[in-house]
Design a protein around this motif. Structure first.
Motif, mmCIF file in Angstrom:
data_model
loop_
_atom_site.group_PDB
_atom_site.id
_atom_site.type_symbol
_atom_site.label_atom_id
_atom_site.label_comp_id
_atom_site.label_asym_id
_atom_site.label_seq_id
_atom_site.Cartn_x
_atom_site.Cartn_y
_atom_site.Cartn_z
ATOM 1 N N ARG A 273 0.899 -1.155 0.000
ATOM 2 C CA ARG A 273 0.000 0.000 0.000
ATOM 3 C C ARG A 273 0.936 1.202 0.000
ATOM 4 N N PRO A 274 0.869 2.052 -1.063
ATOM 5 C CA PRO A 274 1.879 3.109 -1.207
ATOM 6 C C PRO A 274 2.054 3.956 0.048
ATOM 7 N N PHE A 275 3.304 4.330 0.315
ATOM 8 C CA PHE A 275 3.637 5.149 1.475
ATOM 9 C C PHE A 275 2.826 6.448 1.454
ATOM 10 N N ALA A 276 2.729 7.055 0.243
ATOM 11 C CA ALA A 276 2.006 8.321 0.106
ATOM 12 C C ALA A 276 0.514 8.172 0.416
ATOM 13 N N MET A 277 0.031 6.926 0.379
ATOM 14 C CA MET A 277 -1.392 6.698 0.684
ATOM 15 C C MET A 277 -1.527 6.131 2.089
ATOM 16 N N GLY A 278 -0.541 6.332 2.901
ATOM 17 C CA GLY A 278 -0.625 5.926 4.298
ATOM 18 C C GLY A 278 -0.070 4.545 4.590
ATOM 19 N N GLY A 279 0.487 3.861 3.576
ATOM 20 C CA GLY A 279 1.048 2.525 3.788
ATOM 21 C C GLY A 279 2.219 2.566 4.756
ATOM 22 N N ALA A 280 2.261 1.609 5.674
ATOM 23 C CA ALA A 280 3.295 1.617 6.709
ATOM 24 C C ALA A 280 4.575 0.945 6.242
ATOM 25 N N SER A 281 5.695 1.312 6.886
ATOM 26 C CA SER A 281 6.957 0.619 6.632
ATOM 27 C C SER A 281 7.032 -0.576 7.587
ATOM 28 N N SER A 282 6.181 -1.556 7.339
ATOM 29 C CA SER A 282 6.160 -2.745 8.198
ATOM 30 C C SER A 282 6.463 -3.957 7.341
ATOM 31 N N ILE A 283 6.819 -5.038 7.987
ATOM 32 C CA ILE A 283 7.175 -6.237 7.224
ATOM 33 C C ILE A 283 6.024 -6.693 6.328
ATOM 34 N N GLU A 284 4.797 -6.630 6.836
ATOM 35 C CA GLU A 284 3.653 -7.082 6.027
ATOM 36 C C GLU A 284 3.424 -6.187 4.823
ATOM 37 N N ASN A 285 3.745 -4.896 4.967
ATOM 38 C CA ASN A 285 3.449 -3.965 3.873
ATOM 39 C C ASN A 285 4.646 -3.739 2.952
ATOM 40 N N LEU A 286 5.755 -4.440 3.219
ATOM 41 C CA LEU A 286 6.924 -4.254 2.357
ATOM 42 C C LEU A 286 7.122 -5.492 1.496
ATOM 43 N N THR A 287 7.604 -5.257 0.281
ATOM 44 C CA THR A 287 7.877 -6.379 -0.603
ATOM 45 C C THR A 287 9.057 -6.022 -1.497
ATOM 46 N N LEU A 288 9.644 -7.029 -2.129
ATOM 47 C CA LEU A 288 10.783 -6.785 -3.023
ATOM 48 C C LEU A 288 10.313 -6.693 -4.460
ATOM 49 N N HIS A 289 10.725 -5.641 -5.153
ATOM 50 C CA HIS A 289 10.394 -5.514 -6.565
ATOM 51 C C HIS A 289 11.633 -5.120 -7.369
ATOM 52 N N CYS A 290 11.702 -5.602 -8.611
ATOM 53 C CA CYS A 290 12.757 -5.134 -9.512
ATOM 54 C C CYS A 290 12.335 -3.742 -10.001
ATOM 55 N N VAL A 291 13.216 -3.056 -10.710
ATOM 56 C CA VAL A 291 12.921 -1.679 -11.137
ATOM 57 C C VAL A 291 11.648 -1.626 -11.992
ATOM 58 N N ALA A 292 11.537 -2.571 -12.944
ATOM 59 C CA ALA A 292 10.384 -2.545 -13.855
ATOM 60 C C ALA A 292 9.081 -2.722 -13.092
ATOM 61 N N HIS A 293 9.052 -3.654 -12.144
ATOM 62 C CA HIS A 293 7.797 -3.900 -11.426
ATOM 63 C C HIS A 293 7.513 -2.828 -10.382
ATOM 64 N N ASN A 294 8.580 -2.163 -9.946
ATOM 65 C CA ASN A 294 8.396 -1.012 -9.086
ATOM 66 C C ASN A 294 7.714 0.104 -9.882
ATOM 67 N N GLN A 295 8.194 0.311 -11.124
ATOM 68 C CA GLN A 295 7.610 1.358 -11.972
ATOM 69 C C GLN A 295 6.177 1.007 -12.367
ATOM 70 N N LEU A 296 5.960 -0.274 -12.646
ATOM 71 C CA LEU A 296 4.609 -0.702 -13.028
ATOM 72 C C LEU A 296 3.620 -0.421 -11.891
#
Ligand code: ZN
Length: 313
Positions: A273-296
């Motif tokens: 859940r995007p940080f700008a939309m209130g998403g927390a920096s927690s283990i459940e809300n963090l995931t690993l993405h490559c650059v392309a999937h981060n941009q997507l």
């Protein structure tokens, strides 16, 4: 007549080749390859379109160069330049930026292309070597057998000085006295420091045990810390746990087929859940993405136009 037909087919082949390049430009601009499981346009070309690595690289480089100098599209059609020449010039420009921090303006690109128009590939190499011997050299890797790969590259005097200094600093390690051995030592040192799965990212603590027992559950104190304050900061230990849970790979899964992206390259931690939309920096809300999937993910959250303005993607 057969030769007339052959000529007609060759013209048709050129036209289709250019059409493919147009499509690749669109796929790249909209990151459409990332909606499938691919972390790069290159992988999309080699795996989905079954081009050879060289074929994929030539088409992509040509597409990038033509974006800046569209007038060369008609020259490509007429046969004044080839896809091989254009892609060679594009890789040269990339090396110029990397090695000499030199960015070519559109006019400079046109000037360089003017010099190589209508020449053979050997002559093209000569022209590029005169412009910049350093950037004209091609880095090469060659697989020798299952265990060994030969790597050939050139370094400048400054890098050479650094390598000699490192050899002295690692003088107690006899392995480091050869360049291959030195690279191995440096790789170990760098991985120890940079690899989120490496030992140094997790100081003696029982967090690792927690991760093994329940990978998706954060230790209590970490959950508390992140819910109290809305911050982008991710502590090294939390980073280590996310990396471990996601096995150091991009977690994007192609919705239709369920195939997961295999990229381990330049991974970034991303807020589900995007940080700008209130998403927390927690283990459940963090995931690993490559650059392309981060941009997507960003395109999906904020829209293509906004992302293009912000990052020129
Ligand atoms: Zn990915």
């Amino acid at each position: 007549m057969i030769y007339q037909d052959t000529k007609r087919l060759e013209q048709e082949e050129k036209r289709i080749g250019i059409e493919v390049i147009h499509h690749l430009r669109e796929v790249d601009a909209r990151k459409l390859f990332a909606s499938l499981k691919y972390s790069s346009l290159f992988l999309y070309c080699t795996e989905e379109l079954s081009y050879s690595e060289g074929g994929a690289q030539r088409r992509i480089s040509t597409m990038r160069l033509l974006r800046d100098v569209p007038e060369y599209e008609s020259k490509l059609k007429e046969g004044a330049v080839s896809v091989s020449t254009l892609s060679r010039v594009q890789s040269f420009l990339v090396q110029e930026k990397r090695r000499r921090k030199k960015t070519y303006s559109r006019d400079e690109k046109l000037e360089l292309l003017g010099k190589i128009e209508g020449t053979s590939s050997k002559q093209t190499e000569r022209v590029l070597a005169i412009v910049s011997p350093q950037s004209a050299r091609i880095e090469k890797t060659r697989v020798l057998n299952e265990e060994e790969t030969e790597i050939r590259f050139t370094v400048n005097r400054e890098v050479m000085r650094k390598l000699e200094r490192l050899k002295n600093l690692l003088g107690h390690k006899s392995k480091a006295q050869s360049y291959a051995g030195l690279v191995e030592e440096l790789a170990d040192l760098a991985l120890k420091r940079l690899d989120p799965l490496g030992e140094s990212s997790l100081k003696k603590s029982d967090l690792a045990k927690n991760a093994e027992n329940s990978p998706s559950l954060p230790p209590m104190e970490m959950g508390k810390a992140s819910s109290e304050k809305h911050t982008r900061y991710v502590p090294a230990q939390m980073k280590h746990l996310v990396w471990k849970r996601d096995q150091g790979r991009c977690t994007f899964v192609e919705p239709k087929t369920g195939r997961r992206c295999e990229s381990r390259h330049a991974l970034q931690l991303e807020h589900v859940r995007p940080f700008a939309m209130g998403g927390a920096s927690s283990i459940e809300n963090l995931t690993l993405h490559c650059v392309a999937h981060n941009q997507l993910a960003a395109i999906q959250a904020y829209g293509l136009e906004k992302m293009q303005q912000a990052f020129g993607v």
